[in-house]
Design an enzyme around this catalytic site. Structure first.
Site, PDB file in Angstrom:
ATOM      1  N   TRP A 168     -13.568  23.334 -18.143  1.00  0.00           N
ATOM      2  CA  TRP A 168     -14.368  22.104 -18.102  1.00  0.00           C
ATOM      3  C   TRP A 168     -13.987  21.172 -19.244  1.00  0.00           C
ATOM      4  O   TRP A 168     -13.756  21.604 -20.372  1.00  0.00           O
ATOM      5  CB  TRP A 168     -15.849  22.462 -18.220  1.00  0.00           C
ATOM      6  N   ASN A 219     -15.283  17.217 -20.921  1.00  0.00           N
ATOM      7  CA  ASN A 219     -16.038  15.975 -20.817  1.00  0.00           C
ATOM      8  C   ASN A 219     -15.596  15.004 -21.909  1.00  0.00           C
ATOM      9  O   ASN A 219     -14.407  14.677 -21.977  1.00  0.00           O
ATOM     10  CB  ASN A 219     -17.553  16.173 -20.701  1.00  0.00           C
ATOM     11  N   ASP A 220     -16.463  14.514 -22.771  1.00  0.00           N
ATOM     12  CA  ASP A 220     -16.182  13.358 -23.624  1.00  0.00           C
ATOM     13  C   ASP A 220     -14.857  13.455 -24.387  1.00  0.00           C
ATOM     14  O   ASP A 220     -14.566  14.475 -25.017  1.00  0.00           O
ATOM     15  CB  ASP A 220     -17.279  13.191 -24.684  1.00  0.00           C
ATOM     16  N   TRP A 261     -20.275  22.930 -17.516  1.00  0.00           N
ATOM     17  CA  TRP A 261     -20.582  22.709 -18.929  1.00  0.00           C
ATOM     18  C   TRP A 261     -21.224  23.953 -19.528  1.00  0.00           C
ATOM     19  O   TRP A 261     -22.060  24.603 -18.918  1.00  0.00           O
ATOM     20  CB  TRP A 261     -21.525  21.507 -19.035  1.00  0.00           C
ATOM     21  N   SER A 277     -19.803  15.921 -29.562  1.00  0.00           N
ATOM     22  CA  SER A 277     -18.828  14.841 -29.691  1.00  0.00           C
ATOM     23  C   SER A 277     -18.766  14.224 -31.077  1.00  0.00           C
ATOM     24  O   SER A 277     -19.737  14.246 -31.834  1.00  0.00           O
ATOM     25  CB  SER A 277     -19.117  13.743 -28.669  1.00  0.00           C
ATOM     26  N   ASP A 314     -22.955  12.103 -31.902  1.00  0.00           N
ATOM     27  CA  ASP A 314     -21.791  11.286 -31.537  1.00  0.00           C
ATOM     28  C   ASP A 314     -21.325  10.367 -32.669  1.00  0.00           C
ATOM     29  O   ASP A 314     -21.218   9.146 -32.495  1.00  0.00           O
ATOM     30  CB  ASP A 314     -22.080  10.446 -30.288  1.00  0.00           C
ATOM     31  N   GLU A 334     -25.562   6.588 -25.897  1.00  0.00           N
ATOM     32  CA  GLU A 334     -24.702   7.665 -26.388  1.00  0.00           C
ATOM     33  C   GLU A 334     -23.331   7.129 -26.781  1.00  0.00           C
ATOM     34  O   GLU A 334     -22.920   6.039 -26.394  1.00  0.00           O
ATOM     35  CB  GLU A 334     -24.535   8.732 -25.304  1.00  0.00           C
ATOM     36  N   TRP A 336     -21.330  11.482 -11.745  1.00  0.00           N
ATOM     37  CA  TRP A 336     -22.592  12.148 -12.039  1.00  0.00           C
ATOM     38  C   TRP A 336     -23.255  12.641 -10.754  1.00  0.00           C
ATOM     39  O   TRP A 336     -23.253  11.982  -9.723  1.00  0.00           O
ATOM     40  CB  TRP A 336     -23.539  11.205 -12.773  1.00  0.00           C
TER      41      TRP A 336
END
Length: 488
Positions: free
Chosen positions: A32, A34-35, A59, A95, A166, A220, A302
């Site tokens: 997986w 993501n950011d 996740w 992140s 973040d 975010e 999403w």
């Protein structure tokens, strides 16, 4: 064996099982993603770190993956940079960003603590604090012995430590500033700023951007940078609580204005969306090797179903976008060498399509489609991508009503409508980048962008341009990706 060694060994032992990765969009070797995190140019190459869980396609405990590139098409996968192996980041290295100081690469990230992770959210037990890891070679990182560096002591009253994350760090005139996402006591999103002289000792400076209570949003992944004589603030939007999920879409936005670092105030002059699709989130920018500002984001739809488990991976990173400002708008242009990576297989000049007439391309899994359209002599036409006998992704251009609509049979989400997509008395340009699981559409050289992802295994490959009423196409170029065999 520690958690970092375990992750890297797992990747090496299992990455050969992964199939169907995209060709020119970055994806993980396995697992997986993501950011994007820590996006930077360091020691002669671009470094991309990213939120990562190698063990499954969903996740879970967040690590930091790592890869480098020179051209954003060919990538070198590096060892995992960080695992959640300390008390202060026990439930995830969330992140953050990167900055060079004294020749070393500093990562600043959010250490996440949530003993109920994976179960119902219990806010009083959730703690998010900012931590540092340092490397002398850009590959091996050591976490700072006095982590965390921004936590409860530095966060003023009126903000919730359960949503405080973040960090994006920058240096201005010898002073380091860090913008952070936080939830305030009204449970709404703010972006706040901290200040440091050395990257490890931080003090609260100001709140530079606040959402309105009635917007019901969190902000975010903030990013603050300068282009020319203007400052740009980016952030990603999500519902502030589950009850608002039906009315708030996950999307990315920007504001352009002036950041007064002496007073800690951001004055907004204009704003807009970074992407009109449903699949672009948590973008991060960096200064490129030639001083340009580059941006990449996470491509994820999403609330969609995950890819087939046998693929072995989930998630992609967008193409890089070169940013500029024109007429108070943020312009995003694709920042890869199109002529180098796409072989033109069909070129049309001055084509008139009447109602029902069309141009067909026998497509591949990847491709590039460029169109220049006369706005004065065109009424309406449709571009069909991923076309099979029964399904397609459709982009309809309605010049009379200055509207572009995007919908797909490979998505259950609503049609996307851009109502101010054309400029009066100016020709329209469309650039499509078609990869195995995604489409990125740049309108009018990046005035607006639409991103789309779909992992469906039955997607078609063909392309059609169909006249709905009169349409004058000044130029159409279709090219296929010519480096499919170089995917690493």
């Amino acid at each position: 064996m520690n958690k970092l060694e375990k992750a890297n060994q797992y990747i090496q032992n299992n990455k050969q099982k992964v199939t169907n990765r995209p060709f020119f969009h970055f994806s993980p070797e396995i697992g997986w993603i993501n950011d994007p995190n820590g996006f930077c140019f360091y020691q002669g190459e671009y470094h991309l770190f990213y939120q990562y869980y190698p063990y499954d396609i969903v996740w879970n405990d967040m690590h930091w993956g790592h890869a480098t590139t020179l051209d954003f098409v060919h990538w070198n996968h590096k060892p995992v940079a960080m695992a959640n192996d300390k008390v202060y980041d026990a439930n995830g290295c969330f992140s953050g960003s990167a900055i060079e100081k004294d020749g070393k690469l500093f990562l600043i990230y959010t250490g996440h603590i949530d003993p109920n992770i994976g179960f119902d959210r219990d806010e009083p037990q959730i703690i998010e604090r900012q931590c540092i890891a340092i490397s002398e070679d850009g590959i091996n990182f050591k976490k700072y012995e006095n982590n965390p560096v921004i936590g409860e002591k530095e966060l003023p009253e009126g903000y919730l430590i359960c949503d405080f994350r973040d960090p994006k760090v920058m240096e201005v005139n010898g002073v380091y500033y860090c913008v952070l996402s936080v939830r305030n006591e009204k449970r709404r999103g703010e972006i706040i700023m901290f200040k440091s002289s050395n990257l490890v000792d931080w003090t609260f400076y100001s709140s530079i951007y606040q959402s309105k209570e009635e917007e019901n949003i969190l902000l975010e992944c903030p990013d603050l940078f300068r282009i020319g004589n203007k400052d740009v603030l980016l952030f990603s939007i999500m519902p502030c609580d589950p009850e608002f999920q039906a009315e708030v879409d996950n999307k990315t936005a920007y504001v352009i204005g002036e950041m007064d670092f002496e007073k800690g105030i951001f004055k907004t002059e204009s704003d807009g969306l970074l992407d009109y699709g449903h699949t672009f989130y948590a973008p991060q920018s960096t200064e490129g090797k030639n001083g340009e500002r580059l941006l990449i984001g996470w491509m994820h739809r999403w609330h969609q179903t995950t890819p087939p488990k046998e693929y072995g991976f989930n998630g992609m990173i967008s193409l890089p976008r070169k940013l500029s400002i024109e007429n108070h708008r943020l312009i995003q242009q694709p920042a890869i060498e199109i002529e180098q990576y796409f072989n033109p297989s069909a070129i049309y000049e001055k084509i008139q399509l009447n109602a029902g007439e069309k141009i067909d391309f026998k497509g591949e899994r990847t491709g590039y489609l460029y169109m220049s359209v006369s706005s004065s002599n065109t009424e309406r036409f449709t571009v069909e991508l991923n076309k099979s006998e029964t399904k397609s992704t459709r982009i309809e251009v309605d010049v009379e009503n200055t509207m572009i609509s995007f919908e797909s049979d490979y998505s259950s989400q609503d049609q996307i409508n851009i109502t101010d997509a054309l400029n009066a008395n100016e020709d329209l340009t469309l650039e499509f980048f078609i990869d195995r699981h995604s489409i990125e559409l740049f309108i009018n050289s990046g005035e607006k962008v639409i991103s789309f992802t779909a992992y469906d295994q039955d997607k078609g490959k063909d392309i059609s341009i169909l006249g709905q009423c009169n349409a004058e196409l000044k130029q159409v170029i279709y090219g296929t990706f010519c480096h499919e065999n170089t995917l690493s």
